[in-house]
Design a protein around this motif. Structure first.
Motif, PDB file in Angstrom:
ATOM      1  N   SER A 104       0.841  -1.204   0.000  1.00 28.42           N
ATOM      2  CA  SER A 104       0.000   0.000   0.000  1.00 28.42           C
ATOM      3  C   SER A 104       0.872   1.248   0.000  1.00 28.42           C
ATOM      4  N   ALA A 173      -2.784   4.886  -5.242  1.00 26.32           N
ATOM      5  CA  ALA A 173      -4.092   4.643  -4.642  1.00 26.32           C
ATOM      6  C   ALA A 173      -5.204   4.580  -5.688  1.00 26.32           C
ATOM      7  N   ILE A 185      -6.303  -3.992   4.011  1.00 28.12           N
ATOM      8  CA  ILE A 185      -4.914  -3.561   3.886  1.00 28.12           C
ATOM      9  C   ILE A 185      -4.212  -4.001   5.167  1.00 28.12           C
ATOM     10  N   ASN A 187      -0.831  -4.650   7.115  1.00 28.94           N
ATOM     11  CA  ASN A 187       0.581  -4.278   7.128  1.00 28.94           C
ATOM     12  C   ASN A 187       1.234  -4.563   8.472  1.00 28.94           C
ATOM     13  N   ARG A 195       3.851   0.690   3.985  1.00 27.63           N
ATOM     14  CA  ARG A 195       2.539   1.137   4.466  1.00 27.63           C
ATOM     15  C   ARG A 195       2.398   2.647   4.340  1.00 27.63           C
ATOM     16  N   GLU A 198      -1.013   3.760   3.027  1.00 26.69           N
ATOM     17  CA  GLU A 198      -2.160   2.937   3.406  1.00 26.69           C
ATOM     18  C   GLU A 198      -3.433   3.755   3.601  1.00 26.69           C
ATOM     19  N   LYS A 199      -3.322   4.967   4.145  1.00 27.24           N
ATOM     20  CA  LYS A 199      -4.514   5.788   4.348  1.00 27.24           C
ATOM     21  C   LYS A 199      -5.116   6.209   3.012  1.00 27.24           C
ATOM     22  N   PHE A 201      -4.746   4.621   0.111  1.00 23.65           N
ATOM     23  CA  PHE A 201      -5.306   3.418  -0.507  1.00 23.65           C
ATOM     24  C   PHE A 201      -6.670   3.093   0.108  1.00 23.65           C
ATOM     25  N   ALA A 202      -6.779   3.194   1.416  1.00 29.25           N
ATOM     26  CA  ALA A 202      -8.048   2.879   2.082  1.00 29.25           C
ATOM     27  C   ALA A 202      -9.136   3.881   1.709  1.00 29.25           C
ATOM     28  N   VAL A 210      -7.899  -0.818   7.180  1.00 23.50           N
ATOM     29  CA  VAL A 210      -6.496  -1.074   7.491  1.00 23.50           C
ATOM     30  C   VAL A 210      -6.410  -1.844   8.803  1.00 23.50           C
ATOM     31  N   LEU A 212      -3.183  -3.540  11.316  1.00 22.74           N
ATOM     32  CA  LEU A 212      -1.744  -3.644  11.517  1.00 22.74           C
ATOM     33  C   LEU A 212      -1.406  -4.847  12.386  1.00 22.74           C
ATOM     34  N   HIS A 218       8.151  -5.789   7.266  1.00 21.72           N
ATOM     35  CA  HIS A 218       7.604  -6.021   5.929  1.00 21.72           C
ATOM     36  C   HIS A 218       7.130  -7.466   5.760  1.00 21.72           C
TER      37      HIS A 218
END
Length: 244
Positions: A104, A173, A185, A187, A195, A198-199, A201-202, A210, A212, A218
């Motif tokens: 992401s 994204a 997502i 990570n 990551r 990631e925000k 992409f979400a 998301v 975690l 990784h």
């Protein structure tokens, strides 16, 4: 035995690895789900096949078909996550859900520069030396039962330049708009590079969230196999039922 509506799950490995990356997840999930893992083109048993995202999408599609249970949850890590995004664009009818693990981050702009450098450097280092380095690293960081299958599967250093050469500059994204299925997502908490977006992409998908893995990096499925598998299991069990 898998429940009648348990979604099939297809795992897609990351850079240089093979289907062996997912041995902890396959062992933990196979009693409850139809599950398999693929070797991408240029990797593992497909080492001699040329890499392309189009070919990777077809490998994933063939794996979904092989489970013979309809659209699948596809779990992709790193390179496999970006391949899964391409699969979602090309074969949306085969996708029931998507887990992006360590995938992401936008592959464009300044982020891509060190990866272009690595992709250019790898062919200059003898493969046997890279293999020894990777074996030592995995054995130092992880217990044998987690990484033995990955080590046996070998490493696709020869494919890395072509694979990342195609991925770099291609995904951000905006790729999420092609995913017509729920998205997790997933990570490692400490995977600050992959990551990074990631925000974004979400936010780009109406049904993405998301999660975690605490203290994981990784290779979150190696760092905490139980937590990674548990997240995949929960997501799979809450996917919408298949349309008739």
């Amino acid at each position: 035995m898998a429940a009648a509506d348990a979604p099939p799950i297809v795992f897609v490995h990351g850079t240089r690895f093979s289907a062996g990356q997912w041995s902890p997840q396959l062992a933990a999930l196979q009693a409850d789900f139809p599950v398999t893992a693929v070797d991408l083109p240029g990797h593992g048993a497909r080492s001699a096949q040329p890499w392309s995202l189009a070919a990777a999408s077809e490998v994933i599609a063939a794996a979904v078909d092989s489970l013979d249970r309809g659209p699948a949850l596809v779990v992709g890590h790193s390179l496999g996550g970006y391949a899964a995004l391409e699969f979602a664009r090309r074969r949306p009818e085969l996708l029931r859900g998507l887990v992006l693990a360590g995938a992401s981050a936008s592959t464009s702009g300044a982020w891509a520069l060190p990866y272009r450098w690595v992709a250019g450097l790898v062919p200059r280092i003898p493969a046997d030396r890279l293999t020894r380095w990777n074996d030592r690293l995995l054995r130092r960081l992880y217990p044998p039962e987690v990484v033995a299958a990955t080590i046996r599967g070998g490493y696709a250093f020869h494919t890395l330049p072509a694979a990342w050469g195609e991925v770099l500059g291609r995904f951000d994204a905006g790729a999420m708009r092609h995913v017509d299925a729920p998205v997790l997502i997933l990570n490692g908490e400490k995977d600050s590079v992959f990551r990074a977006g990631e925000k974004q992409f979400a936010r780009a998908h109406p049904h993405a969230r998301v999660e975690l893995i605490p203290r994981a990096r990784h290779l979150a499925n190696f760092d905490d196999p139980e937590a990674f598998t548990g997240a995949v299991r929960r997501f799979a069990l809450h996917l919408p039922e298949r349309s008739p």
